[in-house]
Design a protein around this motif. Structure first.
Motif, PDB file in Angstrom:
ATOM      1  N   UNK B 135      -9.188  -2.807  -0.103  1.00  0.00           N
ATOM      2  CA  UNK B 135      -8.237  -2.654  -1.215  1.00  0.00           C
ATOM      3  C   UNK B 135      -6.819  -2.505  -0.683  1.00  0.00           C
ATOM      4  N   UNK B 136      -5.904  -3.066  -1.422  1.00  0.00           N
ATOM      5  CA  UNK B 136      -4.512  -2.974  -1.004  1.00  0.00           C
ATOM      6  C   UNK B 136      -3.980  -1.603  -1.341  1.00  0.00           C
ATOM      7  N   UNK B 137      -3.017  -1.175  -0.570  1.00  0.00           N
ATOM      8  CA  UNK B 137      -2.369   0.094  -0.866  1.00  0.00           C
ATOM      9  C   UNK B 137      -0.926  -0.207  -1.245  1.00  0.00           C
ATOM     10  N   UNK B 138      -0.365   0.620  -2.108  1.00  0.00           N
ATOM     11  CA  UNK B 138       1.038   0.358  -2.411  1.00  0.00           C
ATOM     12  C   UNK B 138       1.896   1.490  -1.860  1.00  0.00           C
ATOM     13  N   UNK B 139       2.953   1.086  -1.215  1.00  0.00           N
ATOM     14  CA  UNK B 139       3.810   2.037  -0.527  1.00  0.00           C
ATOM     15  C   UNK B 139       4.672   2.768  -1.550  1.00  0.00           C
ATOM     16  N   UNK B 140       4.760   4.104  -1.447  1.00  0.00           N
ATOM     17  CA  UNK B 140       5.580   4.839  -2.405  1.00  0.00           C
ATOM     18  C   UNK B 140       7.052   4.473  -2.272  1.00  0.00           C
ATOM     19  N   UNK B 141       7.753   4.516  -3.383  1.00  0.00           N
ATOM     20  CA  UNK B 141       9.175   4.179  -3.338  1.00  0.00           C
ATOM     21  C   UNK B 141       9.948   5.404  -2.878  1.00  0.00           C
TER      22      UNK B 141
END
Lengths: 258, 310, 339
Positions: B135-141
């Motif tokens: 699963x892809x992870x999304x980097x926090x802004x």
């Protein structure tokens, strides 16, 4: 007509002039020596002749025909063979194989023959191996047939390299510092070998050397090169007395060894 | 293409090229010193991005173990960058220590080391896949994005940050390599590693230093990349890595300037090709142009043909 | 007679496997594994010519494989089946039974041509630059196929199963397997003769010392071209066979990952050793299948194993020696090459 003619050769590496206005004629049958201090441009001239570099200016003729701009393997197949200052044998192959591969230009069969195992292939391949064995015998190295070159003593490696150059069946043989790194006993043998092959194959030999002993013992005619230019020319005894040569060699080496 | 579009793409290309340049740098540095194509480098970039993800998440308080105080986004970004660079360098150095150095000491052929490098890359990629899943992870802004528009060209502060950082890194590295002792030792090794040993330069120290530099730049690229495109997946480094390697070669491998110029050239080609042609043709045209460049100048743009000695 | 024992054994082995497949003693999965072993032997030994014998670094072998796979598949679909793109069959579908090797060779020839095109610029460049060129070519081939919609683009190209079916409907035999056994033998035969001829040893001379080779009358550029063309041609044939084992191909089958896999086999077996390539292709293919249950972990474990192997035996299983060098007694079972 000279066998090998170099006319007005100039060669530059970038802005550096390595050879300047170099002229040379080598007649058939001569044992010619080119000497000079380190960095004088001796090996560069060999590289120009053997086609490894293309001269910036000037003309190189062999047997009257221009060989300038030919690829090294083409130059070699015309009959100009050479050895190297640092021994360059094919170390992952046996002594016999080394002497076979140098006959590449006159194999007389191609890719298709080699994979189909044609009659022509078998016949030519037999000839190649036979000829290689003959050279082994000439070199007195028969017992090393299946040895790998890197396992041979230094003197024998030199001898093998000269032998490999001979399998080309050259008209002229260029020897690039054949005595470099050799012990004095080996040098004696080398001098004998060069004299012997010259007689046996009726070769013209062009020698670059540092060791005065070798040059003086072998050469009939000597040119002295310094900073890419010829500074003296003559027989060994003339060269020995030439003040410019003595100066180029710091006045010592020539007199000590001669 | 309107002029505005042109400049818009120009800016995008600068940013895109920055990533390639930073990664290409690692290839070039290691190649310059060891003549080794470090194929694990693209994956070091990926590892950097993941490390950044975990550190940022931790600092933001996403895990059960939390910091006793709250940091603002910019501070977290700076700390993340620094820690990521340090940790990723450790990964790079570990690979050198465990996989490459023993081979070097044994005098194994260069090609064997290259294969080992490929294998290290695979271990990193698939190890990640195995541990963290596909699963892809999304980097926090971390940095609040602000969008500026000047003369019809829009850009974000992140874009400017990426480009400026890359230029600063370039200046810094050129200085290190030209002015410091270690940098000079690096250049010396690429000329003659035997003589360098005889001169009393500690070869292993210089090599470790090279890997630290290369890996930390890949880590920096990783953090910047996920800040700009906040998606992480295990194979993100593979493709980018191969391409950056080609960029390094086009620039002239072994040359820092070459890595930067090559990276930017690749960035520009990709962005402009995608702007004009369908994006499926991007790779095809980009690689064709690079091949053409290489056949025109086989040593790369800044590369110098080393004269072979007989 | 003794000298041909190895050949006879290989023939017997082929017949046993083919018969086993024909009479259902070997299940479909095992058949595929056997066929992949053959294909991998071709791929591995042909890449060994470049990376091992010639000492260059080609890392785009899958690109040439793709060329062969697509050309052979397209020809077969065009000739022997009715498809929306090419219309009805050009020849009777049954004629595939004897035209199949010809389309395979055509695929190989196309790949060889591609290889030759790559070799031309790489003759001028040295060492590591060949790595880039082949790498880029691999990408270009894959990307080109993805962009040609007629042959399915990124979705892939299918229908080769029908060609295989039309062959079995004439004579019920596992034809693809037969041709794999045949071409594996041909590939080894060609490479073995090539690298053992004085002509082919020019390639090894290039690896050992290119300058000496050139100056000792070996036309090094030509040697590189020949080696490259031969190697990519064989990869093309392997590609054609691969397409007909699966009955379906897509550009994703020919990525850098596939090239890496082939390279791994070459290094595992030993650079410059044909018997090493065969051994490693067999053991690697089997290892991959044995480790299949591990799923993702397989691709962690295999590289790790290789890294460890590199540390303890960096020259691979065989180094640059042949099986007959290690066990000279084996020599009497192989056809003679004494001259």
């Amino acid at each position: 007509m000279a066998l090998l003619e170099l006319n007005n050769i100039n060669h530059y590496f970038g802005g550096l002039q390595a050879v300047s206005n170099f002229n040379l004629n080598i007649d058939e049958g001569v044992l010619f020596g080119l000497i000079g201090p380190n960095g004088a441009g001796k090996t560069t001239i060999f590289n120009l002749v053997s086609g490894f570099y293309k001269p910036t200016e000037g003309e190189i003729r062999f047997n009257g025909k221009s060989i300038k701009g030919l690829k090294p393997h083409e130059v070699t197949s015309l009959g100009i063979s050479r050895t190297f200052q640092n021994i360059r044998l094919w170390n992952s192959m046996t002594v016999l194989e080394n002497l076979c591969i140098s006959q590449h230009y006159r194999l007389g069969y191609g890719f298709i023959d080699s994979i189909l195992y044609t009659g022509k292939y078998i016949e030519r391949e037999k000839n190649v191996i036979k000829s290689a064995r003959e050279f082994l015998e000439i070199l007195e190295m028969k017992e090393y047939e299946n040895e790998y070159p890197k396992n041979l003593p230094y003197g024998l490696q030199r001898r093998l390299e000269i032998g490999r150059a001979l399998t080309i069946k050259p008209k002229i043989l260029l020897l690039d510092e054949p005595a470099a790194g050799m012990a004095s006993g080996d040098i004696e043998q080398l001098i004998q070998l060069v004299k012997w092959i010259r007689g046996k194959f009726k070769l013209t030999i062009w020698l670059i050397e540092h060791q005065m002993k070798v040059v003086m013992a072998l050469c009939e005619k000597i040119d002295v090169l310094d900073f890419g230019e010829i500074i003296a020319e003559g027989t060994p005894s003339e060269i020995r007395k030439n003040p410019r040569v003595i100066k180029a060699y710091l006045g010592e080496e020539v007199t000590v060894h001669a | 293409m309107t002029l505005e579009m042109f400049f818009q793409h120009f800016l995008n290309a600068l940013q895109w090229g920055s990533f390639y340049a930073l990664i290409a740098l690692g290839y070039t540095l290691v190649y310059g010193v060891l003549l080794l194509i470090n194929f694990a480098h693209g994956d070091i970039f990926m590892v950097g991005a993941y490390i950044a993800f975990f550190i940022a998440s931790f600092l933001l308080g996403s895990y059960s173990l939390q910091l006793p105080f709250v940091l603002d986004g910019n501070t977290i970004f700076v700390i993340t960058v620094i820690i990521t660079m340090v940790v990723t360098s450790c990964v790079g150095v570990t690979i050198e220590r465990v996989a490459y150095r023993p081979l070097r000491k044994k005098g194994a052929g260069r090609l064997y080391v290259v294969i080992t490098a490929l294998m290290c890359g695979l271990v990193l990629e698939n190890g990640n896949l195995a541990l963290l899943g596909a699963s892809r992870k999304s980097f926090p802004e971390l940095i609040e994005k602000s969008i500026y528009t000047i003369g019809g060209i829009t850009f974000t502060n992140v874009k400017i940050l990426v480009i400026v950082t890359t230029i600063l890194v370039f200046i810094l590295l050129e200085t290190i390599v030209r002015k410091t002792k270690l940098g000079m030792a690096m250049r010396a090794i690429s000329y003659d590693s035997v003589a360098v040993l005889l001169m009393g330069i500690p070869l292993d120290v210089v090599i470790v230093f090279t890997f630290i530099l290369g890996s930390s730049m890949a880590a920096l690229a990783g953090v910047l990349f996920v800040t700009a495109y906040p998606v992480l997946e295990p194979y993100m480094g593979a493709m980018v890595g191969w391409k950056a390697f080609i960029a390094a070669v086009v620039g002239g491998i072994g040359e820092i300037r070459g890595a930067f110029v090559g990276g930017f050239i690749l960035g520009f080609i990709e962005i402009y090709v995608a702007a004009v042609f369908p994006s499926t043709l991007r790779d095809l045209i980009a690689f064709a142009i690079l091949l053409l460049l290489l056949s025109l100048k086989p040593t790369g743009i800044f590369g110098i043909a080393r004269a072979q000695k007989i | 007679m003794k000298r041909y024992l190895s050949t006879i054994l290989y023939g017997l082995l082929s017949i046993i496997f083919v018969a086993g497949a024909r009479f259902g003693l070997i299940n479909a999965y095992e058949q595929i594994v056997i066929m992949f072993i053959g294909i991998n032997i071709i791929l591995c030994s042909s890449l060994n010519l470049i990376n091992g014998y010639m000492g260059e670094f080609s890392c785009g072998h899958a690109g040439f494989m793709a060329v062969g796979a697509y050309v052979t598949s397209i020809l077969n679909i065009w000739f022997f089946t009715s498809s929306p793109v090419f219309g009805g069959p050009l020849f009777s579908p049954g004629s595939a039974i004897f035209l199949f090797p010809i389309t395979l060779i055509a695929g190989g020839a196309a790949a060889a041509l591609a290889g030759m095109l790559v070799a031309i610029p790489s003759v001028r460049t040295r060492g590591d630059y060949l790595a880039i060129i082949t790498l880029a070519v691999n990408y270009i081939v894959k990307s080109s196929i993805e962009n040609i919609q007629v042959i399915g683009g990124a979705r892939g190209f299918m229908g080769m199963g029908k060609v295989v079916d039309s062959m079995t409907s004439v004579i019920n035999l596992p034809w693809v397997m037969i041709w794999i056994f045949f071409f594996t033998a041909v590939c080894i035969w060609i490479l073995n003769h090539f690298v053992n001829s004085t002509y082919g040893k020019g390639v090894i001379a290039v690896r050992d010392d290119e300058i000496a080779a050139e100056i000792m009358s070996v036309n090094t550029n030509r040697m590189k071209m020949v080696a490259f063309t031969l190697s990519s041609g064989l990869a093309g044939i392997a590609g054609g066979l691969f397409a007909h084992v699966l009955g379906y191909i897509n550009p994703g089958s020919f990525t850098i990952m596939k090239s890496t896999e082939i390279m791994v086999m070459v290094y595992l077996g030993g650079m410059g050793s044909l018997s090493g390539s065969v051994l490693s292709a067999v053991s690697f293919t089997l290892l991959m299948e044995i480790l299949r249950p591990l799923q993702v972990y397989k691709w962690v474990l295999i590289p790790l194993l290789l890294i460890i192997l590199m540390l303890y035996r960096p020259e691979g299983i065989m180094g640059n020696r042949e099986l007959t060098d290690v066990f000279p007694k084996l020599r009497r079972y192989f056809p003679s090459r004494e001259l």
